[in-house]
Motif scaffolding. Structure first.
Motif, PDB file in Angstrom:
ATOM      1  N   ALA A 140      67.605  19.772  34.952  1.00  0.00           N
ATOM      2  CA  ALA A 140      68.090  18.429  34.642  1.00  0.00           C
ATOM      3  C   ALA A 140      66.920  17.500  34.345  1.00  0.00           C
ATOM      4  CB  ALA A 140      68.898  17.882  35.832  1.00  0.00           C
ATOM      5  N   ASP A 141      67.104  16.643  33.366  1.00  0.00           N
ATOM      6  CA  ASP A 141      66.155  15.548  33.184  1.00  0.00           C
ATOM      7  C   ASP A 141      66.889  14.304  32.707  1.00  0.00           C
ATOM      8  OD1 ASP A 141      66.629  16.277  30.600  1.00  0.00           O
ATOM      9  OD2 ASP A 141      64.541  16.552  30.032  1.00  0.00           O
ATOM     10  N   MET A 142      66.188  13.180  32.760  1.00  0.00           N
ATOM     11  CA  MET A 142      66.820  11.881  32.552  1.00  0.00           C
ATOM     12  C   MET A 142      66.742  11.464  31.087  1.00  0.00           C
ATOM     13  SD  MET A 142      67.237  11.772  35.775  1.00  0.00           S
ATOM     14  CE  MET A 142      66.496  13.045  36.813  1.00  0.00           C
ATOM     15  N   THR A 143      67.762  10.752  30.660  1.00  0.00           N
ATOM     16  CA  THR A 143      67.772  10.214  29.303  1.00  0.00           C
ATOM     17  C   THR A 143      66.819   9.028  29.197  1.00  0.00           C
ATOM     18  OG1 THR A 143      70.080  10.880  28.977  1.00  0.00           O
ATOM     19  CG2 THR A 143      69.221   9.169  27.521  1.00  0.00           C
ATOM     20  N   LYS A 144      65.827   9.125  28.286  1.00  0.00           N
ATOM     21  CA  LYS A 144      64.879   8.027  28.026  1.00  0.00           C
ATOM     22  C   LYS A 144      64.341   7.444  29.332  1.00  0.00           C
ATOM     23  CE  LYS A 144      65.748   8.177  23.560  1.00  0.00           C
ATOM     24  NZ  LYS A 144      64.768   8.714  22.597  1.00  0.00           N
ATOM     25  N   TYR A 145      63.787   8.293  30.179  1.00  0.00           N
ATOM     26  CA  TYR A 145      63.499   7.896  31.548  1.00  0.00           C
ATOM     27  C   TYR A 145      62.594   6.668  31.664  1.00  0.00           C
ATOM     28  CZ  TYR A 145      61.626   8.003  36.267  1.00  0.00           C
ATOM     29  OH  TYR A 145      61.244   7.641  37.521  1.00  0.00           O
ATOM     30  N   PHE A 146      61.416   6.724  31.058  1.00  0.00           N
ATOM     31  CA  PHE A 146      60.464   5.617  31.211  1.00  0.00           C
ATOM     32  C   PHE A 146      61.044   4.297  30.697  1.00  0.00           C
ATOM     33  CE2 PHE A 146      57.461   8.853  32.171  1.00  0.00           C
ATOM     34  CZ  PHE A 146      56.374   8.248  32.782  1.00  0.00           C
ATOM     35  N   TYR A 147      61.905   4.367  29.681  1.00  0.00           N
ATOM     36  CA  TYR A 147      62.467   3.159  29.089  1.00  0.00           C
ATOM     37  C   TYR A 147      63.677   2.632  29.869  1.00  0.00           C
ATOM     38  CZ  TYR A 147      59.769   5.362  25.392  1.00  0.00           C
ATOM     39  OH  TYR A 147      58.776   5.973  24.679  1.00  0.00           O
ATOM     40  N   ARG A 148      64.056   3.344  30.961  1.00  0.00           N
ATOM     41  CA  ARG A 148      65.258   2.937  31.706  1.00  0.00           C
ATOM     42  C   ARG A 148      64.974   2.622  33.174  1.00  0.00           C
ATOM     43  NH1 ARG A 148      69.042   5.916  28.405  1.00  0.00           N
ATOM     44  NH2 ARG A 148      69.114   4.688  26.499  1.00  0.00           N
ATOM     45  N   VAL A 149      63.730   2.670  33.606  1.00  0.00           N
ATOM     46  CA  VAL A 149      63.410   2.323  34.995  1.00  0.00           C
ATOM     47  C   VAL A 149      63.775   0.857  35.224  1.00  0.00           C
ATOM     48  CG1 VAL A 149      61.549   2.007  36.671  1.00  0.00           C
ATOM     49  CG2 VAL A 149      61.600   4.057  35.232  1.00  0.00           C
ATOM     50  N   ASP A 150      64.655   0.610  36.190  1.00  0.00           N
ATOM     51  CA  ASP A 150      65.167  -0.724  36.440  1.00  0.00           C
ATOM     52  C   ASP A 150      64.146  -1.546  37.233  1.00  0.00           C
ATOM     53  OD1 ASP A 150      66.778  -2.747  38.234  1.00  0.00           O
ATOM     54  OD2 ASP A 150      68.088  -2.237  36.547  1.00  0.00           O
TER      55      ASP A 150
END
Length: 369
Positions: A140-150
């Motif tokens: 599993a990995d995250m969609t657009k991870y760096f651009y979605r860190v809240d």
């Protein structure tokens, strides 16, 4: 939970900034902006120290660019002076955060890294295959991870850990960065949409690696303590879970999706899947089986294209032997960690492009080692 305080003074001290300058200039000391900063080093470091102490420091505008390998990414670069401040934060804070991570989180940690992660994965595959036969792996990995860190969530995490309010101020200045937005809304698939300032950390920042690792440490702790997953490993936003029961892994996927949505406002991408160990596990640039490890096919193709391009430049005198040899050595460093005899033959078998026999012999000897 340990609460860290009295950190800011070491970050903004002249000595701390000087040591960070030495780190920031490593392998870059002859670039124009580094030479310009170094020409008035004492004055520049004193100015940085004063700005941090008085809290008048502001993050400078970023330089934006896109890279397209292995996929399109928006990359941000800061001026050299800001990179010194980031190094000062990183040198002080990262060793403390490192103590909080699970033993099988491998990204951006001294003594860990991708090669250790690959070895651990192969060890688990061999061990579980002997015990259970067929093994299933949830990748599993995250969609657009760096651009979605809240931003709100990561600042809450940092405030739980850090009791130094001056450092919290500096971290908030770096994370929120009001003049530059680099976040993607959850429903956005690419960079054609309008960027948002409520989420996202810039790829290219040293502190972004540290923050991104800490953000998903929340998932690591949930997986280990709440879900009690034994064979769990993570490299930045890539997560692997091994088990002999496929239904169990699909159930775990649902639990992880719910946790990510509820607590971190992240989504798994559509490449998340459950596979068997017989297919080989695609992991950090390699493909891993219990019996052997190969380089990922797309990585090998990029190597071939890059070498062909450099050989063309070398043939017309636009690249020297030192430059070509540096690329060859970096590729050999990658290939020595996998079963790559045939690939090395394809990449380096024909050395007739080297201009003389001495250079051919030098390369051939290093390739055969």
């Amino acid at each position: 939970m340990k609460h860290y305080s009295n950190l800011y003074s070491s970050i903004c001290s002249f000595e701390g900034l000087y040591q960070s300058y030495l780190k920031a200039r490593k392998r870059k000391r002859y670039r124009n902006e580094v030479l310009k900063y170094t020409a008035n080093l004492g004055e520049n470091l004193i100015q940085a120290e004063e700005e941090l102490i008085s809290k008048s420091y502001r993050v400078s505008p970023y330089r934006k660019s896109f890279v397209y390998e292995p996929k399109k990414r928006l990359v941000m670069a800061l001026p050299f002076g800001d990179r010194i401040v980031q190094w000062s934060v990183y040198r002080t804070l990262n060793p403390l955060l490192n103590k909080r991570y699970i033993s099988h989180s491998y990204a951006c940690r001294t003594g860990y890294g991708s090669h250790r992660a690959v070895k651990q994965l192969q060890y688990w595959l061999r061990y579980l295959e002997r015990r259970h036969g067929r093994i299933y792996v949830l990748k599993a990995d995250m969609t657009k991870y760096f651009y979605r860190v809240d931003h709100d969530i990561i600042m809450n995490i940092l405030e739980r850990i850090i009791g130094d309010y001056d450092l919290i101020w500096l971290l908030e200045e770096i994370v929120r960065c009001e003049h530059t937005w680099f976040g993607l809304p959850l429903d956005a698939e690419g960079f054609e949409c309008e960027l948002t300032g409520e989420v996202g950390i810039p790829i290219g920042n040293l502190t972004s690696q540290m923050i991104a690792n800490l953000y998903l440490n929340e998932l690591d702790q949930y997986a280990k303590h709440n879900l009690q997953i034994k064979y769990y490993m993570r490299y930045m936003d890539d997560v692997l879970i091994l088990h002999n029961d496929k239904k169990y892994l699909w159930h775990i996927k649902e639990e992880i999706e719910e946790f990510l949505d509820r607590n971190l406002r992240l989504k798994l991408n559509n490449k998340t899947c459950v596979r068997t160990n017989t297919q080989g596990i695609d992991w950090i640039g390699y493909r891993v089986w219990p019996t052997h490890v190969k380089l990922r096919k797309s990585t090998a193709q990029r190597m071939k294209a890059r070498l062909k391009y450099l050989q063309g430049l070398y043939a017309v005198g636009e690249a020297d032997f030192k430059e070509v040899n540096a690329t060859v050595q970096s590729y050999l460093g990658i290939l020595k960690h996998c079963d790559s005899y045939n690939l090395r033959e394809k990449l380096f078998g024909d050395l007739t492009w080297a201009r003389d026999s001495t250079q051919q012999s030098q390369l051939q000897g290093e390739i055969l080692l």
